[in-house]
Write a protein that holds these residues in place. Sequence first.
Motif, mmCIF file in Angstrom:
data_model
loop_
_atom_site.group_PDB
_atom_site.id
_atom_site.type_symbol
_atom_site.label_atom_id
_atom_site.label_comp_id
_atom_site.label_asym_id
_atom_site.label_seq_id
_atom_site.Cartn_x
_atom_site.Cartn_y
_atom_site.Cartn_z
ATOM 1 N N ALA A 265 0.831 -1.200 0.000
ATOM 2 C CA ALA A 265 0.000 0.000 0.000
ATOM 3 C C ALA A 265 0.870 1.256 0.000
ATOM 4 C CB ALA A 265 -0.938 0.004 1.201
ATOM 5 N N GLN A 266 1.929 1.255 0.810
ATOM 6 C CA GLN A 266 2.814 2.419 0.852
ATOM 7 C C GLN A 266 3.557 2.585 -0.460
ATOM 8 O OE1 GLN A 266 5.242 3.190 4.210
ATOM 9 N NE2 GLN A 266 3.606 2.793 5.655
ATOM 10 N N LEU A 267 3.926 1.484 -1.104
ATOM 11 C CA LEU A 267 4.617 1.549 -2.379
ATOM 12 C C LEU A 267 3.769 2.253 -3.431
ATOM 13 C CD1 LEU A 267 7.122 0.856 -4.012
ATOM 14 C CD2 LEU A 267 6.102 -1.365 -4.504
ATOM 15 N N THR A 268 2.463 2.076 -3.392
ATOM 16 C CA THR A 268 1.606 2.746 -4.376
ATOM 17 C C THR A 268 1.689 4.264 -4.232
ATOM 18 O OG1 THR A 268 -0.366 2.588 -2.980
ATOM 19 C CG2 THR A 268 0.002 0.807 -4.550
ATOM 20 N N TYR A 269 1.895 4.758 -3.016
ATOM 21 C CA TYR A 269 2.064 6.199 -2.813
ATOM 22 C C TYR A 269 3.357 6.709 -3.450
ATOM 23 C CZ TYR A 269 -1.770 6.370 0.529
ATOM 24 O OH TYR A 269 -2.999 6.307 1.119
ATOM 25 N N TRP A 270 4.382 5.874 -3.451
ATOM 26 C CA TRP A 270 5.688 6.274 -3.983
ATOM 27 C C TRP A 270 5.767 6.187 -5.505
ATOM 28 C CZ3 TRP A 270 8.550 9.157 -1.197
ATOM 29 C CH2 TRP A 270 8.654 8.976 0.182
ATOM 30 N N LEU A 271 4.859 5.468 -6.157
ATOM 31 C CA LEU A 271 4.985 5.215 -7.595
ATOM 32 C C LEU A 271 5.092 6.484 -8.436
ATOM 33 C CD1 LEU A 271 2.690 2.122 -8.142
ATOM 34 C CD2 LEU A 271 5.178 2.226 -8.120
ATOM 35 N N ASP A 272 4.253 7.482 -8.181
ATOM 36 C CA ASP A 272 4.324 8.731 -8.951
ATOM 37 C C ASP A 272 5.651 9.447 -8.728
ATOM 38 O OD1 ASP A 272 1.857 8.373 -10.126
ATOM 39 O OD2 ASP A 272 0.788 9.573 -8.619
ATOM 40 N N VAL A 273 6.111 9.445 -7.490
ATOM 41 C CA VAL A 273 7.393 10.079 -7.175
ATOM 42 C C VAL A 273 8.523 9.354 -7.900
ATOM 43 C CG1 VAL A 273 9.065 10.535 -5.335
ATOM 44 C CG2 VAL A 273 6.630 10.941 -4.938
ATOM 45 N N LEU A 274 8.518 8.031 -7.843
ATOM 46 C CA LEU A 274 9.571 7.256 -8.500
ATOM 47 C C LEU A 274 9.538 7.426 -10.013
ATOM 48 C CD1 LEU A 274 9.396 4.057 -6.297
ATOM 49 C CD2 LEU A 274 11.111 5.892 -6.213
ATOM 50 N N ASP A 275 8.350 7.579 -10.578
ATOM 51 C CA ASP A 275 8.216 7.874 -12.007
ATOM 52 C C ASP A 275 8.945 9.174 -12.350
ATOM 53 O OD1 ASP A 275 7.064 6.145 -13.774
ATOM 54 O OD2 ASP A 275 5.109 7.140 -13.790
ATOM 55 N N GLU A 276 8.757 10.188 -11.523
ATOM 56 C CA GLU A 276 9.421 11.479 -11.736
ATOM 57 C C GLU A 276 10.937 11.327 -11.635
ATOM 58 O OE1 GLU A 276 8.108 14.349 -12.615
ATOM 59 O OE2 GLU A 276 6.005 13.817 -12.422
ATOM 60 N N VAL A 277 11.400 10.587 -10.647
ATOM 61 C CA VAL A 277 12.841 10.390 -10.450
ATOM 62 C C VAL A 277 13.447 9.664 -11.652
ATOM 63 C CG1 VAL A 277 14.581 9.240 -9.020
ATOM 64 C CG2 VAL A 277 12.689 10.467 -7.934
ATOM 65 N N VAL A 278 12.789 8.617 -12.120
ATOM 66 C CA VAL A 278 13.276 7.865 -13.276
ATOM 67 C C VAL A 278 13.367 8.766 -14.508
ATOM 68 C CG1 VAL A 278 12.629 6.045 -14.930
ATOM 69 C CG2 VAL A 278 12.536 5.600 -12.492
ATOM 70 N N ASN A 279 12.442 9.710 -14.622
ATOM 71 C CA ASN A 279 12.426 10.623 -15.765
ATOM 72 C C ASN A 279 13.304 11.853 -15.568
ATOM 73 O OD1 ASN A 279 10.667 9.262 -17.663
ATOM 74 N ND2 ASN A 279 9.080 9.546 -16.120
ATOM 75 N N GLY A 280 14.126 11.853 -14.512
ATOM 76 C CA GLY A 280 15.120 12.903 -14.333
ATOM 77 C C GLY A 280 14.707 14.071 -13.458
ATOM 78 N N ARG A 281 13.466 14.111 -12.996
ATOM 79 C CA ARG A 281 13.034 15.211 -12.126
ATOM 80 C C ARG A 281 13.293 14.807 -10.677
ATOM 81 N NH1 ARG A 281 7.301 17.248 -10.437
ATOM 82 N NH2 ARG A 281 7.941 19.166 -9.407
ATOM 83 N N ARG A 282 14.163 15.551 -10.029
ATOM 84 C CA ARG A 282 14.534 15.187 -8.663
ATOM 85 C C ARG A 282 14.427 16.337 -7.682
ATOM 86 N NH1 ARG A 282 19.407 11.766 -11.184
ATOM 87 N NH2 ARG A 282 18.074 10.110 -11.959
ATOM 88 N N ASP A 283 14.071 17.529 -8.160
ATOM 89 C CA ASP A 283 13.964 18.696 -7.287
ATOM 90 C C ASP A 283 12.504 19.131 -7.162
ATOM 91 O OD1 ASP A 283 16.764 18.926 -6.935
ATOM 92 O OD2 ASP A 283 16.924 19.945 -8.861
#
Length: 62
Positions: A7-25
Amino acid sequence: MNDNDEAQLTYWLDVLDEVVNGRRDGLSCPFCGSGVLKVEVAGVRVSVKCPSCGKYFEGRLP
């Protein structure tokens, strides 16, 4: 991994998508909404932590 972890991992998915695509700030915490996440990437390892609520994710990028 238990149901709570999944359940907690589902909250992180959008954030991790951004990180994978180079957005980290300027990413907001998906749990408290007020913290700006601290993102560290070293090779394939990623660490994301909220300084406000303390929630964090550590793992490997694809």
